[in-house]
Design an enzyme around this catalytic site. Structure first.
Site, mmCIF file in Angstrom:
data_model
loop_
_atom_site.group_PDB
_atom_site.id
_atom_site.type_symbol
_atom_site.label_atom_id
_atom_site.label_comp_id
_atom_site.label_asym_id
_atom_site.label_seq_id
_atom_site.Cartn_x
_atom_site.Cartn_y
_atom_site.Cartn_z
ATOM 1 N N CYS A 152 0.887 -1.265 0.241
ATOM 2 C CA CYS A 152 0.085 0.001 0.213
ATOM 3 C C CYS A 152 1.130 1.525 -0.172
ATOM 4 O O CYS A 152 0.282 2.026 -0.762
ATOM 5 C CB CYS A 152 -0.805 0.131 1.117
ATOM 6 S SG CYS A 152 -0.714 -0.774 2.645
ATOM 7 N N ARG B 5 6.274 -11.450 4.669
ATOM 8 C CA ARG B 5 5.980 -11.193 6.179
ATOM 9 C C ARG B 5 6.711 -12.367 6.810
ATOM 10 O O ARG B 5 6.903 -13.862 6.955
ATOM 11 C CB ARG B 5 5.053 -11.536 6.021
ATOM 12 C CG ARG B 5 4.751 -10.311 4.931
ATOM 13 C CD ARG B 5 3.011 -10.603 5.267
ATOM 14 N NE ARG B 5 1.892 -9.448 4.914
ATOM 15 C CZ ARG B 5 0.842 -9.537 4.711
ATOM 16 N NH1 ARG B 5 -0.278 -10.066 5.572
ATOM 17 N NH2 ARG B 5 0.083 -8.514 3.618
ATOM 18 N N GLN C 258 0.865 -10.587 -3.968
ATOM 19 C CA GLN C 258 -0.964 -10.653 -3.702
ATOM 20 C C GLN C 258 -1.081 -10.399 -5.026
ATOM 21 O O GLN C 258 -0.344 -8.706 -6.051
ATOM 22 C CB GLN C 258 -1.106 -9.667 -2.786
ATOM 23 C CG GLN C 258 -0.155 -9.544 -1.443
ATOM 24 C CD GLN C 258 -0.242 -8.974 0.194
ATOM 25 O OE1 GLN C 258 -0.482 -7.719 -0.057
ATOM 26 N NE2 GLN C 258 -1.386 -9.217 1.525
ATOM 27 N N ASP D 281 -2.864 -7.072 -5.375
ATOM 28 C CA ASP D 281 -3.491 -5.716 -4.896
ATOM 29 C C ASP D 281 -3.154 -4.872 -5.846
ATOM 30 O O ASP D 281 -2.698 -4.203 -6.713
ATOM 31 C CB ASP D 281 -2.083 -5.907 -3.824
ATOM 32 C CG ASP D 281 -1.787 -5.325 -3.123
ATOM 33 O OD1 ASP D 281 -3.191 -4.949 -2.209
ATOM 34 O OD2 ASP D 281 -1.120 -4.951 -1.823
ATOM 35 N N HIS E 206 -5.221 -0.476 -4.463
ATOM 36 C CA HIS E 206 -5.700 0.412 -4.110
ATOM 37 C C HIS E 206 -6.192 1.182 -4.817
ATOM 38 O O HIS E 206 -5.701 2.049 -6.258
ATOM 39 C CB HIS E 206 -4.025 0.518 -2.835
ATOM 40 C CG HIS E 206 -3.663 -0.067 -2.403
ATOM 41 N ND1 HIS E 206 -2.734 -0.901 -2.592
ATOM 42 C CD2 HIS E 206 -3.752 -0.271 -1.210
ATOM 43 C CE1 HIS E 206 -1.673 -1.598 -1.786
ATOM 44 N NE2 HIS E 206 -3.388 -1.405 -0.747
ATOM 45 N N LYS F 245 -12.561 -4.646 7.547
ATOM 46 C CA LYS F 245 -12.093 -5.207 6.919
ATOM 47 C C LYS F 245 -13.444 -6.043 6.438
ATOM 48 O O LYS F 245 -13.786 -6.838 6.869
ATOM 49 C CB LYS F 245 -10.896 -5.970 6.394
ATOM 50 C CG LYS F 245 -10.585 -7.198 7.441
ATOM 51 C CD LYS F 245 -9.400 -7.694 6.819
ATOM 52 C CE LYS F 245 -9.312 -8.771 7.715
ATOM 53 N NZ LYS F 245 -8.196 -9.725 8.019
ATOM 54 N N HIS G 66 -7.996 -0.930 -0.409
ATOM 55 C CA HIS G 66 -6.802 -2.080 -0.307
ATOM 56 C C HIS G 66 -8.101 -3.551 -0.178
ATOM 57 O O HIS G 66 -8.828 -3.548 0.247
ATOM 58 C CB HIS G 66 -6.281 -2.314 0.851
ATOM 59 C CG HIS G 66 -5.570 -1.762 1.823
ATOM 60 N ND1 HIS G 66 -4.840 -1.226 1.897
ATOM 61 C CD2 HIS G 66 -6.316 -0.277 2.239
ATOM 62 C CE1 HIS G 66 -3.461 -0.400 2.462
ATOM 63 N NE2 HIS G 66 -5.251 0.210 3.143
#
Length: 677
Positions: free
Chosen positions: A351, A380, A398, A400, A402, A483, A529
């Site tokens: 992000c 991670r 991901q 991912d 935004h 979320k 997100h």
RNA sequence: GCCGGUGUGGCGCAGUUGGUAGCGCAGGCGAUUUGUAAUCGUCAGGUCGUGGGUUCGAGUCCCUCCACCGGCUCCA
């Protein structure tokens, strides 16, 4: 039982007495009852005007009770084999039960003890011991359980709070009396009594269809700072048949294990030399992954996303600003020091990078919603004990995105994202979902109450409008916002957390990003997100388990395998191969070095959707013989053009299995798969 | 991270009370040319997860670390 009847009985009659008046056949499965809405033992003495519902052992409620009773039997067996064992809690859970123990003097259970405990339990069951309910004042109970520290703690908690609820976990509540003044317990023998709310089956003879499954560790009250106990899991059913069906389901889950399939199908591996939780994808796995990613990119393009890229490492400043180092720090790998000054971190999230892309120039409201998408690989630090195949790793990619939008656009964006997610998951063959709304994590969140309230409401309303079950996950949100996660059920009913959608008012503030509105003043955008697969790795793993390794044709690394009967058919086969390859079909040719049966077997084990066997007859008439995955008998003499049309339809429509287009009603399909396992 | 278990050729396994490793599949080679789930023969492949210790001698016993498995706590 459904039907309402009034019955007159003598004073002091129990439910058991009542049952003897009723039809034997109808009541032989009854193991407990609800009296005026409260679960009671069959030995409960009825009073005037009591409303009674009988509980059968084959109902969900009934199974719960017999599992809980079996847990007591297990505790008794353990106590008799390990005198002085402490027992903590032993609730029924979905599909079974467990009991937590602590053995004094440094002793512990091993897997091998399971058989011994089972044998002891069978003795107790054969003895048909009654479950006798006893009620005590808390002080008396403390005396009885004075040598059981965990029970003592539970009783003290009940005594002090006046109830079993409050901060005690729900499972502990099953151990305790629902009314504050008394504590109930069940006695099975002179020396074994266990604190418990009940009800229980009348006697241990009503149990017996059970199996102990595994020994595991567990913390007292689920708190990692508290004592580590040993938990024994088991399951129990009302009949041997139901028990065996359940055990078969467990075997089926084992058969679908993506870690095993990944090895067998040569898709990916986790070399020790790289490190725990770090996967490499082999050519076939890499191909599947590429197809997944390409498809996702194509869909994102259609949905108005723009593609961006960001690096894998960054100076710590970025994650200082975002708050990740503070709130997410224990999941971030330790930094690399560069020139003694700067600390660089592997990124745990994408992000902040996307925010910087947003912030790279002044933005107008005309650009919003701005949807930035990236297959972002993040790292991670996961605790060593939690790593699990592809579903829990330390390096993951991901899908991912935004989305930066105005407050007003927020709801519309959320709605279109959720629609997009569900569509995409369906296109990959997952069809059964529910949504989970995770709210503010107390003590681990930034932002005002009002912002959280607004964000949570927006998510809640959107989720509600999707016509999909919604469950609440209290306190499960990220530090910057609530979320929604999409939980998908796979082919054998297990749920997997896939997509997440998070609403975030915080990071835009922290990075002080803004856009110029139509009023020519600065406004703060809202950020959403979202990841649809969640991570490519996990999604891959889930698909493998969902399909038991038999990926639909469009995802199969090899879609067709061509087998000549003799090598004299090679020329025809190679022509066929060219023809298929020209249509973009992924195909392998298998020389006639071995008997056909052996080659068919090998191709079937590879779970190839279409195996073509080609011989003299086919060469003569331009046909192929098709072996569909999951079907025992081949389809002979199909014109090759017809086959091509069929497989193209399969690929285009994302059939879950090639049989879908062939109207094959072949019960051998499933059987064949099983024989091979 | 915590509790318990496991770690032998690519894979699945065997290795008796400690006496320097076997089997099946897969792989190479040769033969076999096969119409629907295992053709035959032959060859090669392992310092038994790692590092240390005990012992005349360790795959077997002890310790360290690593990895994996089952859970717990966390979580995409």
């Amino acid at each position: 039982m459904g039907n309402e009847t009034s019955i007159t009985l003598d004073v002091g009659s129990t439910i058991l007495d009542l049952l003897t008046h009723l039809d034997k056949k109808l009541v032989q499965n009854v193991i407990a009852a609800e009296v005026n809405g409260e679960e009671k033992d069959l030995t409960y003495a009825l009073e005037d005007a009591d409303q009674l519902e009988l509980i059968d052992s084959d109902s969900a409620q009934g199974r719960h009770i017999l599992r809980h009773s079996t847990a007591h039997v297990m505790a008794q067996a353990v106590t008799s084999l390990w005198p002085g064992a402490y027992f903590a809690i032993g609730p029924a859970i979905e599909d079974g039960f467990y009991y937590d123990f602590f053995l004094p003097d440094g002793k512990h259970f091993t897997e091998a003890d399971i058989e011994r405990i089972e044998a002891e339990m069978r003795k107790i069951i054969a003895a048909r011991q009654p479950f006798l309910r006893e009620e005590y004042e808390p002080q008396e109970a403390l005396c009885i359980f004075s040598d059981q520290p965990f029970k003592t703690e539970i009783i003290e908690n009940i005594a002090s709070t006046g109830s079993s609820s409050g901060e005690i976990a729900a499972e502990i509540a099953t151990e305790a009396a629902p009314n504050a003044s008394k504590v109930s317990a069940y006695r099975n023998s002179e020396w074994f009594v266990d604190l418990c709310r009940g009800p229980h089956v009348p006697h241990t003879g009503r149990l017996g269809h059970f199996k102990l499954l595994k020994v595991a560790g567990a913390y007292w009250r689920g708190d990692e700072k508290k004592q580590q106990l040993q938990r024994i899991y088991g399951t129990a059913f009302e009949s041997e048949k139901m028990l065996n069906e359940h055990l078969n389901r467990l075997l089926e889950a084992e058969r679908r294990d993506h870690r095993k399939l990944g090895l067998e199908l040569d898709l990916f591996s986790f070399p020790d030399e790289i490190g725990s939780g770090l996967a490499v994808f082999h050519p076939k796995g890499g191909l599947v992954r590429k197809i997944m990613e390409d498809y996702s990119r194509m869909r994102h393009e259609q949905e108005g996303y723009q593609f961006v890229y960001s690096p894998h490492i960054t100076k710590g400043d970025l994650f200082e600003i975002s708050g990740h180092l503070n709130w997410f720090g224990e999941n971030i790998f330790p930094p690399m020091e560069i020139d003694g000054e700067n600390k660089y971190y592997l990124k745990p999230m994408n992000c902040p990078f996307h925010i910087l892309i947003f912030r790279s120039k002044q933005r107008s409201y005309r650009e919003l919603p701005l949807r930035l998408f990236e297959f972002g690989t993040v790292y991670r630090y996961e605790k060593s004990g939690v790593i699990h195949g592809l579903t829990r790793v330390r390096g993951m990619t991901q899908d991912d995105s935004h989305i930066f939008c105005t407050r007003e656009q927020m709801t519309g964006e959320l709605k279109s994202i959720l629609t997009f997610v569900l569509d995409l998951l369906r296109e990959f063959g997952l069809n059964d979902f529910y949504l989970e709304l995770s709210t503010r994590p107390e003590g681990k969140a930034v932002g005002s109450d009002q912002e959280w309230e607004e964000a949570t409401t927006a998510l809640h309303d959107t989720a509600n409008a999707m016509n999909i079950p919604l469950v609440l996950d209290e306190g499960g949100g990220a530090f910057y916002g609530p979320k929604i996660s999409v939980q998908a059920k796979d082919a054998i009913g297990r749920t997997w957390q896939m997509s997440t959608v998070q609403l975030d008012f915080q990071l835009p503030q922290r990075f002080d990003i803004s856009y110029i509105g139509s009023d020519n003043t600065k406004h703060r955008p809202v950020m959403i997100h979202r990841a649809l697969f969640g991570t490519v790795e996990r999604f891959f793993g889930v698909l493998l388990e969902h399909y038991a390794g038999a990926l639909p044709t469009w995802l199969s690394p090899v879609q067709v395998k061509i087998l000549p009967i003799r090598d004299t058919h090679e020329e025809y086969c190679l022509q066929l191969k060219e023809l298929l390859a020209a249509e973009g079909i992924r195909i392998e040719y298998m020389q006639a070095k071995e008997p056909l049966g052996a080659r068919i077997r090998q191709a079937k084990l590879e779970k190839i959707p279409y195996i073509l066997a080609v011989g003299d007859e086919d060469v003569a008439s331009g046909t192929v013989g098709i072996n569909l995955r999951g079907v025992k008998d081949p389809i002979r003499a199909v014109q090759k053009e017809d086959f091509i049309a069929k497989i193209k339809e399969d690929i285009q429509k994302h059939w879950s299995n090639p049989t879908e287009g062939f109207a094959i009603d072949n019960p051998s399909a499933v059987r064949v798969e099983k024989e091979l396992s």
